[in-house]
Design an enzyme around this catalytic site. Structure first.
Site, PDB file in Angstrom:
ATOM      1  N   GLY A  34      51.779 -17.943  28.969  1.00 51.23           N
ATOM      2  CA  GLY A  34      51.351 -19.141  29.668  1.00 51.23           C
ATOM      3  C   GLY A  34      52.137 -19.500  30.907  1.00 51.23           C
ATOM      4  CB  ILE A  41      55.184 -26.289  29.232  1.00 48.57           C
ATOM      5  CG1 ILE A  41      54.910 -27.720  29.704  1.00 48.57           C
ATOM      6  CG2 ILE A  41      55.812 -26.303  27.840  1.00 48.57           C
ATOM      7  CD1 ILE A  41      53.869 -28.449  28.874  1.00 48.57           C
ATOM      8  CE1 TYR A 176      45.123 -33.589  27.554  1.00 47.61           C
ATOM      9  CE2 TYR A 176      44.480 -33.925  25.272  1.00 47.61           C
ATOM     10  CZ  TYR A 176      45.136 -33.193  26.234  1.00 47.61           C
ATOM     11  OH  TYR A 176      45.820 -32.054  25.876  1.00 47.61           O
ATOM     12  CE  LYS A 183      46.322 -28.762  24.499  1.00 46.15           C
ATOM     13  NZ  LYS A 183      47.149 -27.539  24.549  1.00 46.15           N
TER      14      LYS A 183
END
Length: 275
Positions: A34, A41, A176, A183
């Protein structure tokens, strides 16, 4: 408690080879998926894992992203730098095959990828397309399950699987949208993976950072407003950064967290505790 040679405030550069903090992860080998750029992150995690002594394999999405990812991977001495687009059949298997050939085993996987088509992400959940929902679930959630399955035979001494979530999985967060249910499915998957792989000594976690100014987050509508709200509401009135997320991931990968599995770990400066 701070690590030797690293100040907590202000935080240092994410990767500073002159401030190695110890070798508590020496001998461990892991895959980090990622990294897009220095603000990812995933890069914060990779840098801290490497600083604690782990050996890393990292991936880049495609040829365009390679020119951003490769210099970062080389900066942290990644042993393997591999292409991976989870939407391309066979690429995920190829990454794990390469790890098996080079290392023969694997100790941890950091899964930090998510995607939803812009039209579906910016609209109401009830208006999202079946195709957009399926794509978001495939990239953001199913790919974690697939990596867990492929990692299992390589984690001969046990291991740790970590993915990235967000508070919007548990509560409704304005803007979101589609990523909230996606998620939520990811966090549920973590619990089931943790239960099923526990007999093999494999633990699984979702880490839930607060809002971070990453490339992926820039796709969320009015993201600057979400960030401003987080700064206003957190007890310390600040955002966390990728180095802080990386430290928590290093703790979860290390032996100190051996009594934990299946949890969602918040790294959001206390934002999730504020109503």
């Amino acid at each position: 408690m701070s690590e030797p040679g690293i100040a907590i405030d202000p935080l240092p550069k994410v990767w500073d080879p002159d401030s190695r903090v110890g070798d508590m992860l020496r001998g461990l080998r892991g895959l980090v998926v990622g990294i897009a750029n220095e603000n990812s992150i995933a890069f914060g995690c990779a840098a801290k894992l490497r600083a604690f002594g782990a050996e890393l394999a990292v991936t880049y999405l495609n040829e365009k992203s390679e020119r951003f990812v490769r210099p970062l991977a080389e900066q942290i001495d990644a042993a393997l730098i591999l292409p991976l687009d989870v939407q391309v059949p066979g690429q995920t298997e190829a990454v794990f095959d390469r790890i098996r050939q080079e290392w023969g085993r694997l100790d941890f996987v950091i899964h930090s990828i998510a995607f939803a088509p812009r039209a579906d992400l910016h609209g109401r959940v009830v208006d999202c397309s079946a195709e957009g929902f399926a794509q978001a679930m495939n990239v953001s959630c199913y790919s974690f399950i697939e990596m867990a399955r492929l990692a299992e035979p390589l984690m001969t001494q046990g291991g740790t699987l970590i993915t990235m979530s967000y508070y919007g999985a548990d509560k409704v967060v304005g803007r979101y949208n589609l990523m909230g249910p996606v998620k939520a499915a990811l966090e549920a998957s973590v619990r089931y993976v943790a239960n099923e792989l526990a007999p093999a000594g494999i633990r699984a976690f979702a880490v839930s950072p607060g809002p971070l100014k990453t490339r992926a987050a820039s796709g969320i509508a009015a993201f600057d407003e979400l960030v401003a709200d987080a700064v206003e509401r957190t007890p310390s009135h600040r955002l966390v950064d990728i180095a802080e997320v990386g430290r928590v991931v290093a703790f979860l990968v290390g032996g100190a967290s051996s009594g934990m599995t299946g949890d969602t770990i918040f790294v959001d400066a206390g934002l999730h505790n504020i109503g």
